[in-house]
Design an enzyme around this catalytic site. Structure first.
Site, PDB file in Angstrom:
ATOM      1  N   CYS A 192      30.763  33.762  44.873  1.00 48.08           N
ATOM      2  CA  CYS A 192      31.000  32.475  44.209  1.00 48.08           C
ATOM      3  C   CYS A 192      30.249  31.307  44.833  1.00 48.08           C
ATOM      4  CB  CYS A 192      32.493  32.140  44.232  1.00 48.08           C
ATOM      5  SG  CYS A 192      33.615  33.524  44.122  1.00 48.08           S
TER       6      CYS A 192
ATOM      7  N   GLU B 190      36.112  15.824  24.299  1.00 53.26           N
ATOM      8  CA  GLU B 190      36.937  15.272  23.228  1.00 53.26           C
ATOM      9  C   GLU B 190      36.872  16.118  21.957  1.00 53.26           C
ATOM     10  OE1 GLU B 190      35.768  11.547  21.373  1.00 53.26           O
ATOM     11  OE2 GLU B 190      33.716  11.811  22.128  1.00 53.26           O
TER      12      GLU B 190
ATOM     13  N   HIS C 189      36.117   9.183  24.938  1.00 54.43           N
ATOM     14  CA  HIS C 189      34.832   9.009  24.263  1.00 54.43           C
ATOM     15  C   HIS C 189      33.875   8.182  25.131  1.00 54.43           C
ATOM     16  CE1 HIS C 189      32.182   8.911  20.794  1.00 54.43           C
ATOM     17  NE2 HIS C 189      31.992   7.616  21.037  1.00 54.43           N
TER      18      HIS C 189
END
Length: 452
Positions: free
Chosen positions: A48, A441, A436
């Protein structure tokens, strides 16, 4: 006099082994850990952590290209492999030290060497015999290379981060997330990359739309995808390059072959099978719900047991096991809705059921999808796109799968995983106000289901 030298003998100092050792020591147990390679296991050393650092490095080429549209320009940018390689090694060494310090600070004894289980309560390390009330095997996995002529010429993820030079032509063999990630890494660093996979489409087990979308995005990055391609043999030529033959008679000349064809349980030379511990057909150790093998004093957790091969899973198992020892309660691990990410370019983030899994289980589902060009690329001209997908149980309105391909998908899906864990409905998503302008979103503004 104590009946045993230690209360707990942990074999393997990876994520799961270290967490179990520290927590057991905090409960007053006398604990010893044996490790024959490096502190932190696969994740810290050859998994990782270095992989994510190399993914960051490989992304700068596209960033520099995109920067011109934003007013930034310079022509003297070049990549230096030794700098990346050596800085990665320094970071890994730093983390090795942290893991060692955590163990020592917890009062855990550390032994450097390969442990061999010699009995239900006995372990040998470097010829020294010790006894323990409990033995915990947490040795993780090991890269698998098939038995083909020339296999001695290939590299795996164990060696690739420390190569002397960056190869100009690379063949990555495999169809899992490690193969896909490394194909993107080497392409981003400037190599000519080919990806060989024996089936028709990589990332088996992921949502089909996600798999197809990633395929198309990788092709944009000039990675040659060889599906239904099976390597038969590898020959080393006089100039040091490798000639790779496929079973269809074709061949390809490259400088390096990286095998990412899965991992097997790291139990070779461990002695558990000789002591009667039952293994599954794939070599992983069989355990019950409390991570106990058929030998009552021997336990195992993490990748070596075949559970989802993810660091957070091993950590959760370690905590559950020590709690079980302390309270006697059954270890409570929920393997449902485990989020995961694939750090290809663009990234994949996913949690819950794929559309195929949901339909195959007999559920009636409603699917919502959105594909778009990210805001940053509307100016840069980069053709990379983003895909988002929701899978909803039609009978309950419950969101049962969230999938994404795009920048920072892993970061976004972590939050989605909390929502799924809490049982969020599509109505909950719809009533949530978005941030936004962000890509995220889009998950709370999808209103029209996909037909079919």
């Amino acid at each position: 006099m104590a009946e045993y030298d230690f209360d707990l003998f942990v074999i393997g100092a990876g994520s799961g082994g270290v967490r179990a050792a520290r927590m057991a020591a905090a409960q007053g147990m006398k604990v010893v850990v044996a490790e024959d390679r490096y502190m932190g296991g696969t994740c810290v050393n050859v998994g990782c952590v270095p992989k994510k650092l190399f993914v960051y490095a490989s992304g700068y080429q596209a960033d520099f290209s995109d920067a011109g549209a934003y007013g930034w320009s310079r022509s003297d940018v070049e990549f230096d492999w030794p700098t990346l390689r050596d800085n990665n090694a320094k970071e890994v060494a730093r983390l090795n030290g942290i893991y060692r310090s955590l163990l020592e600070g917890s009062g855990v004894k550390i032994l450097n060497g390969r442990a061999n289980v010699t009995g239900p309560h006995s372990v040998s390390v470097n010829g020294d015999q010790m006894t323990a009330e409990r033995i915990l095997v947490a040795t993780g996995g090991w890269p698998f290379i098939p038995e083909i002529p020339g296999r001695e010429f290939v590299l795996t993820s164990n060696e690739v981060f420390s190569m002397e030079t960056l190869p100009k032509r690379v063949l990555v063999v495999g169809g899992g997330y490690i193969a896909v990630e490394f194909a993107g890494i080497f392409a981003g660093l400037g190599a000519d990359v080919h990806l060989s996979y024996r089936r028709d489409l990589f990332l088996r087990g992921f949502d089909r739309d996600i798999r197809s979308f990633v395929r198309d995005e990788m092709l944009k990055k000039n990675i040659e995808l060889k599906f239904n391609h099976n390597v038969a043999s590898i020959e080393k030529l006089q100039d040091g390059s490798l000639l790779v033959y496929a079973d269809d008679g074709s061949s390809i000349n490259v400088d390096m072959v990286l095998y990412a064809t899965g991992r097997v349980a790291n139990t070779s030379g461990l002695g558990v099978e000789e002591q009667g511990v039952v293994l599954h057909r794939d070599g992983t150790i069989s355990v019950d719900d409390n991570f106990r093998t058929n030998i009552r004093s021997i336990y195992a957790l993490g990748d070596v047991t075949g559970e989802p091969q993810l660091t957070p899973v091993a950590l959760a198992e370690a905590m559950a096991l020590v709690k079980h020892w302390r309270t006697g309660e059954t270890a409570d691990i929920d393997y449902n809705n485990i989020p995961t990410a694939v750090f290809c370019q663009p990234n994949i983030g996913t949690v819950g059921l794929s559309e195929e899994e949901a339909r195959n289980s007999g559920l009636n589902v409603t699917v919502f999808k959105s594909e778009f060009r990210p805001m940053r690329h509307t100016v840069s001209g980069n053709t990379e796109r983003t895909l988002m997908k929701l899978v909803v149980d039609s009978s309950t309105d419950k969101v049962i799968g969230v999938h994404m391909v795009g920048d920072d998908a892993g970061e976004i899906i972590q939050g989605m995983a909390v929502a799924l864990k809490a049982g969020a409905s599509k109505k909950t998503f719809d009533e949530t106000i978005g941030i936004h302008p962000t890509a995220a979103e889009e998950f709370v503004t999808m209103r029209t289901p996909v037909e079919g």
